[in-house]
Design an enzyme around this catalytic site. Structure first.
Site, PDB file in Angstrom:
ATOM      1  N   LYS A 160     -10.165   0.233  -2.702  1.00 16.77           N
ATOM      2  CA  LYS A 160     -10.093   0.099  -1.242  1.00 16.77           C
ATOM      3  C   LYS A 160     -10.361   1.432  -0.561  1.00 16.77           C
ATOM      4  O   LYS A 160      -9.485   2.291  -0.504  1.00 16.77           O
ATOM      5  CB  LYS A 160      -8.714  -0.431  -0.826  1.00 16.77           C
TER       6      LYS A 160
ATOM      7  N   LYS B 235      -6.739   3.295  -3.634  1.00 21.22           N
ATOM      8  CA  LYS B 235      -7.157   3.334  -2.238  1.00 21.22           C
ATOM      9  C   LYS B 235      -7.319   4.779  -1.811  1.00 21.22           C
ATOM     10  O   LYS B 235      -6.536   5.644  -2.238  1.00 21.22           O
ATOM     11  CB  LYS B 235      -6.089   2.611  -1.404  1.00 21.22           C
TER      12      LYS B 235
ATOM     13  N   ASP C  42       0.857  -1.190   0.000  1.00 24.30           N
ATOM     14  CA  ASP C  42       0.000   0.000   0.000  1.00 24.30           C
ATOM     15  C   ASP C  42       0.887   1.232   0.000  1.00 24.30           C
ATOM     16  O   ASP C  42       1.414   1.636   1.033  1.00 24.30           O
ATOM     17  CB  ASP C  42      -0.915   0.011   1.241  1.00 24.30           C
TER      18      ASP C  42
END
Lengths: 308, 511, 287
Positions: free
Chosen positions: A244, A208, A145
């Site tokens: 996400k 995300k 991430d």
């Protein structure tokens, strides 16, 4: 699109800088989504699905091996009693806990995600971001991430952001790359859309919303805009990008609304943890409480659920 | 909802494929919205109130039997079951109602201090809010519209109209500079079936606030919420005869329009009936407002926020099953984004839930009546026979009741009947254009002029197009928004006069 | 009697900025109060009415798109031109039987009325428009907009003032019009057309016909290009017929047959609003 399993970034030229988003119009769409009433079997099904989509997260300075171990155990078996409750999708930790998490989760099917690239600010030299990522990948991270350089993005250095993502993607190898846009710092939905498009073109597997360190974190408008960017990207390239939302989704009801958004924007293929994740810590117990309520018919209290 | 019957003919299928082949959007890439996770039924409960078996006329503050003793059945269009029996008022009943209204006007209403009038109207607003759930459920049962709409739009907006107008009652002298506005007397009002309570509020609230008394006829298929409103008016303690509600059919409405002691006529309905009324009023001193049909153009330019435009188009045509006079029934799309738009519209339509109006998740409910359904079906056949390509939602329709799938027509020309005539159903025609001027010309190429929509990110283009479209309400980057402060009404054959806002007071006053 | 032979003026119609004869070739005679022939007037036909509508229609766009300031200037210019020809109009009114006093008053009022409405050009949208505080995140405003093509049946009495009082509020709001002049004293309207024609009023914005109401009233009601009728005539049957036919295309019908044009009631800004539509526009407020 992929050579030897390694993704080749698409061209920066493909990014459409002229997509405009009307904030109030997004609100109109969301009003309809929010009005969906999810009851009974539909609610149970959605709740189970949501648990299975969670990246169970701990990203604190005070994280300890014990906490990470407990997190892993919670991820593998969210509720002691009900066997049918699935594991979460992943745990999400800092790079220095990847190896430990990997060991704890071995054979469970639960992935290990590591935040990287000088998370959460991203304010570090590229060489350090690469090292940071390499370290996590070498330690066995299944997913990375990363954060984008919002400073560069906001001053219009889109090329820089594109190159940075492409570079990290290369470093990731087989690990899936989630690109954190930190939408709470981008201010407008037009910028959210542009950042999404750049990230997808540069090779993101997931986009995300947030680090969870900045408010607001994930919101429904931002998530809808990102889902619509994913839809457009799919139609154009055929590549399915995951989504996400992270941070701020604390209520069971909210989680279901996010699933409605996915269902009505992208449909069946995205309604699984390969393409949709919740970045959350406290949401898991909230979902479990609702589930147990549905199973037993009794409203639940937090103290009956282990906090990690 | 599960596996679907295919409703596409060969030609339309081919047309859809062609669209996909040429654009950046590739139709081999499909999204599957028939997901394994489905919304369970979520019916609104109806156990908190009971409908009466029979409803009488509301005249002079009391519920009274119709002179001829005739009643008719009102049904639930989603099930065709009878809900109640409704009094069929005749000209004798209308005469009684007008006399009551006149007496109330002369003896009570015109003598009341203006601020007291305001307070009565406020009371109605409050009581409507208190009974909002019951009103929403009955509106949906009787009219077929989704409970989500009656709950979130019709009922709150109706209450808001009473609130807004109430405040005007003692401030009218500020509204018309240089004038001292006076009420007209008795207002005769005839309203349609598409927004039964909301239209009653649009009519009654400004009439009362300007000091008039009212005789109103609800539409024959949707009388129930107006009769509940009669209960509210009773409960609010309005002086007898200030509001009279006479149910019935077209002849009942005609009796109101033609009654010699009515000072003002307000009608919302079809252009055809509007013209009959306008003609009938020739030679009389009656003031009138007409809110009639439309065939609005909704224009998407290539620089529009497309995803929000799609939602606006959907809301523009499928709101209330398309039973909306200002529906954006003609979509004009700039050629460069046509393929994207049509693809996204199809995706969005596949997510619309058509069915039981009482289910909280229903997006498109029942068509209001068999007559209307037949008319829509006929237009569908006309569209097909005129050679249009079409797309319909693949959803399953309930076995009972009156339902119609959301429908798109494209490959249509300005001359096609489906493009020219008001269908008043969930049917959208899509045309393309290349230049701004072409869009404006097509938008204005109609006898109607009620509303229009324009979607572009460029502010100066918005003002240009908004100025040039000959219509009373223009929505830019939005559609089908309503507010009691905002005047509504048409140009040309879409009617005359305005309802709502400050301008909505004018038709009820002499200066 | 002077030795010199007078040149008698031929009064024609005023259509599209030109002065054509009636296509019908017909004329009718106007007499003064003593029964002497004053002049001959063109007796407009149905076809003349149609031609006037065509000219009127083609002028709509250009006129409505003029700025309010420009329309104001043009109306003021009409007043200036009329002021310059005041003596002529006083004489003409006297020839119809008016006293010098009342003729002078009528011309002066006409000039003043033009100035009055000229001043409204850039104000009526401010006074009669609104910004509406809607309960959603939208900017919402309503503004008067010209109605389009207006057919005016001018009053018989006060052939100049009655004409001006109806024409000025109509065109100041961006409309174009076809006017049937006072049937009794029509030539003054054609003299006034000369004023219009030299006042920067674009051709077709005002079209003036002379002739018989009884012949033309039907076309007022039935012509589908007419958006509104302003009727200052009294004949009940004609009024009803026009009102009935107005329903063919939902024409607005404005009855002004009880107005005392010599009084202040003759210059009401609400006259402007009679031939305006209210347009409401919405736009989201967001970022």
């Amino acid at each position: 699109m992929s050579k030897n399993g390694i993704y080749t970034p698409l061209d920066f030229k493909n990014v459409d800088f002229n997509v405009s988003i009307d904030e109030v119009g997004v609100g109109d769409r969301l009003a309809r989504i929010k009005s969906r009433s999810i009851k009974k079997a539909s609610k149970v099904e959605a709740t189970l699905m949501a648990i299975n989509m969670i990246d169970l997260t701990t990203l604190e300075g005070m994280d300890s091996p014990a906490k990470v171990r407990q997190l892993c155990s919670k991820a593998m078996r969210p509720h002691e009693e009900y066997e049918n409750i699935p594991s979460t999708a992943a745990v999400c930790v800092y790079p220095n806990y990847v190896a430990l998490a990997k060991k704890e989760l071995k054979g469970s099917g639960v992935n290990v995600a590591a935040v990287s690239t000088a998370f959460p600010s991203g304010n570090a030299p590229m060489s350090i971001k690469i090292e940071d990522t390499k370290f996590a990948v070498d330690a066995g991270a299944d997913e990375i991430d990363m954060v984008i350089s919002r400073g560069k993005f906001l001053c219009g250095e889109y090329n820089f952001v594109f190159d940075e993502i492409a570079k990290i993607k290369e470093v990731c190898g087989k690990a899936h790359l989630k690109v954190i846009l930190e939408t709470g710092e981008l201010e407008t939905l037009d910028k959210v859309r542009l950042a999404s498009d750049i990230a997808m073109e540069a090779g993101a597997d997931f986009i995300k919303t947030s680090t969870g360190k900045i408010q607001p974190a994930a919101t429904m408008p931002v998530t809808l805009v990102m889902l619509e960017a994913i839809r457009e990207f799919y139609y154009r390239t055929g590549k399915m990008i995951g989504m996400k939302p992270a941070g701020g989704i604390k209520q069971h009801k909210d989680a279901l609304k996010y699933l409605v958004m996915v269902k009505e924007t992208l449909g069946e293929a995205w309604l699984n943890n390969k393409y949709f994740r919740f970045g959350a810590s406290s949401l898991a117990n909230e979902l479990l409480m609702q589930l147990v309520k549905e199973y037993t018919g009794n409203y639940q209290a937090p103290e009956y659920f282990s906090i990690d | 909802m599960s596996k679907k019957e295919k409703v596409l003919d060969k030609k339309s299928k081919k047309a859809i494929e062609d669209i996909a082949m040429n654009g950046s959007i590739n139709n081999s890439r499909k999204l599957n919205f028939d997901t394994s996770w489905q919304y369970a039924p979520a019916p609104e409960s109806t156990d908190h109130f009971k409908l009466k078996k029979k409803y009488d006329l509301f005249i002079n503050g009391k519920f009274v039997k119709p002179t001829d003793g005739k009643y008719y059945k009102t049904i639930n269009p989603a099930t065709t079951e009878t809900l109640a029996e409704i009094a069929y008022g005749t000209d004798k009943d209308v005469d009684k109602a007008v006399k009551a209204a006149r007496k109330a006007y002369n003896e009570v209403w015109s003598k009341l201090p203006r601020k007291e009038i305001a307070k009565y109207i406020y009371r109605i607003a409050r009581l409507l809010q208190e009974r909002s759930r019951e009103f929403a459920v009955v509106e949906t049962l009787n009219g077929g519209k989704p409970i989500r709409e009656s709950r979130d739009i019709d009922i709150p907006l109706a209450a808001a109209h009473f609130f807004y107008n109430a405040g005007w009652a003692d401030k009218l002298h500020y509204a018309f500079p240089g004038k001292s506005p006076q009420p007209l007397g008795v207002a005769g009002q005839v309203i349609p079936w598409n927004f039964p309570l909301l239209m009653a509020a649009w009519k009654i609230a400004p009439a009362l606030a300007t000091g008039n008394t009212v005789v109103i006829k609800p539409a024959e298929t949707t009388p129930l919420t107006a009769l509940l409103l009669a209960e509210v008016i009773q409960e609010a303690g309005l002086p007898d005869g200030v509001v009279n509600i006479v149910t019935g059919f077209g002849d009942t409405g005609a009796a109101i329009v033609n009654h010699p002691d009515v000072n003002k006529v307000a009608f919302t309905g079809s252009t055809k009936v509007g013209k009959i009324i306008q003609k009938a009023l020739a030679g009389t001193e009656k003031k009138y407002t007409l809110e009639l049909g439309g065939k609005a153009a909704n224009i998407i330019f290539e620089d529009a926020p497309i995803d929000q435009a799609i939602e606006g188009v959907i809301n523009g045509i499928f709101f209330n099953q398309g039973h909306v006079c200002c529906a954006g029934s003609r979509l004009l799309v700039q050629e460069s984004v046509f393929k994207t738009v049509i693809k996204k519209l199809q995706d969005r339509i596949e997510n619309l839930i058509v069915g039981d109006p009482m289910d909280k998740n229903t997006d498109i409910g029942a068509i209001n009546s068999k007559m209307q359904l037949d008319k829509i079906k006929e237009y569908y056949e006309i569209g097909k026979s005129e050679g249009a390509s079409s797309f319909q939602s693949s959803c399953n329709l309930p076995k009972k009741g009156f339902f119609f799938r959301p429908t798109l027509f494209w490959d249509v020309a300005q001359s096609h009947r489906v493009v020219q005539e008001e269908i008043f159903g969930p049917v959208l025609t899509i045309q393309t254009f290349r230049t701004v001027q072409e869009a404006i010309d097509k938008a204005n190429n109609t006898a109607y002029g009620l509303s229009g929509g324009v979607w572009t990110d460029k502010g100066s283009k918005i003002f240009n197009v908004v100025n040039k479209i000959r219509a009373g309400v223009l929505w830019a980057n939005t559609y089908n928004k309503f507010d009691p402060t905002s005047p509504f009404g048409g140009y040309k054959e879409s009617g005359l006069g305005r309802e709502g806002g400050l301008h909505g007071l004018t038709p009820y006053l002499k200066m | 009697m002077s030795d010199r032979l007078n040149i008698n003026k031929t009064y024609k119609l005023y259509i599209g900025g030109k002065f054509p004869r009636t296509e019908s070739g017909r004329a009718y005679t106007i007499e003064d109060s003593k029964g002497n022939t004053l002049c001959h007037m063109s007796r407009a036909s149905r076809k003349d009415f149609r031609e006037a509508i065509v000219a009127c229609q083609s002028a709509i766009k250009g006129w409505a798109n003029r700025t309010a300031f420009n329309r104001s200037q043009i109306l003021y210019r009409i007043a200036e031109m009329l002021e310059g020809r005041k003596a002529q109009f006083v004489d003409e009114l006297i020839s119809t039987g008016a006293t010098k006093g009342s003729a002078t008053k009528e011309v002066e009022l006409s000039i003043d009325r033009l100035v009055y409405f000229a001043g409204w050009a850039d104000k009526y949208t401010q006074v009669f428009g609104s910004v509406n505080p809607v309960a959603t995140s939208h900017f919402n405003f309503s503004t008067p907009e010209s109605m389009g093509l207006i057919a005016i049946m001018a009053p018989d009495e006060h052939p100049l003032l009655g004409l001006v009082s109806n024409l000025a509020p109509c065109i100041v709001g961006g409309n174009t019009c076809v006017i049937l002049a006072s049937e009794v004293n029509p030539f003054i309207a054609i003299s006034f057309a000369e004023v219009l024609n030299s006042s920067d009023v674009p051709g077709g914005v005002v079209n003036i016909l002379t002739g018989f109401k009884s012949e033309l009233y039907k076309h007022f009601g039935t012509h589908m290009n007419v958006n509104a009728i302003i009727c200052c005539a009294d004949n009940k049957d004609q009024i009803i017929n026009m009102q009935e036919n107005a329903a063919l295309n939902v024409k607005r019908f404005i009855l002004r047959n009880k107005v005392n044009w010599m009084s202040d009631a003759g210059q009401d800004p609400y006259f402007i609003m009679d031939t305006q539509e209210i347009k409401t526009a919405w736009h989201p407020i967001g970022i």
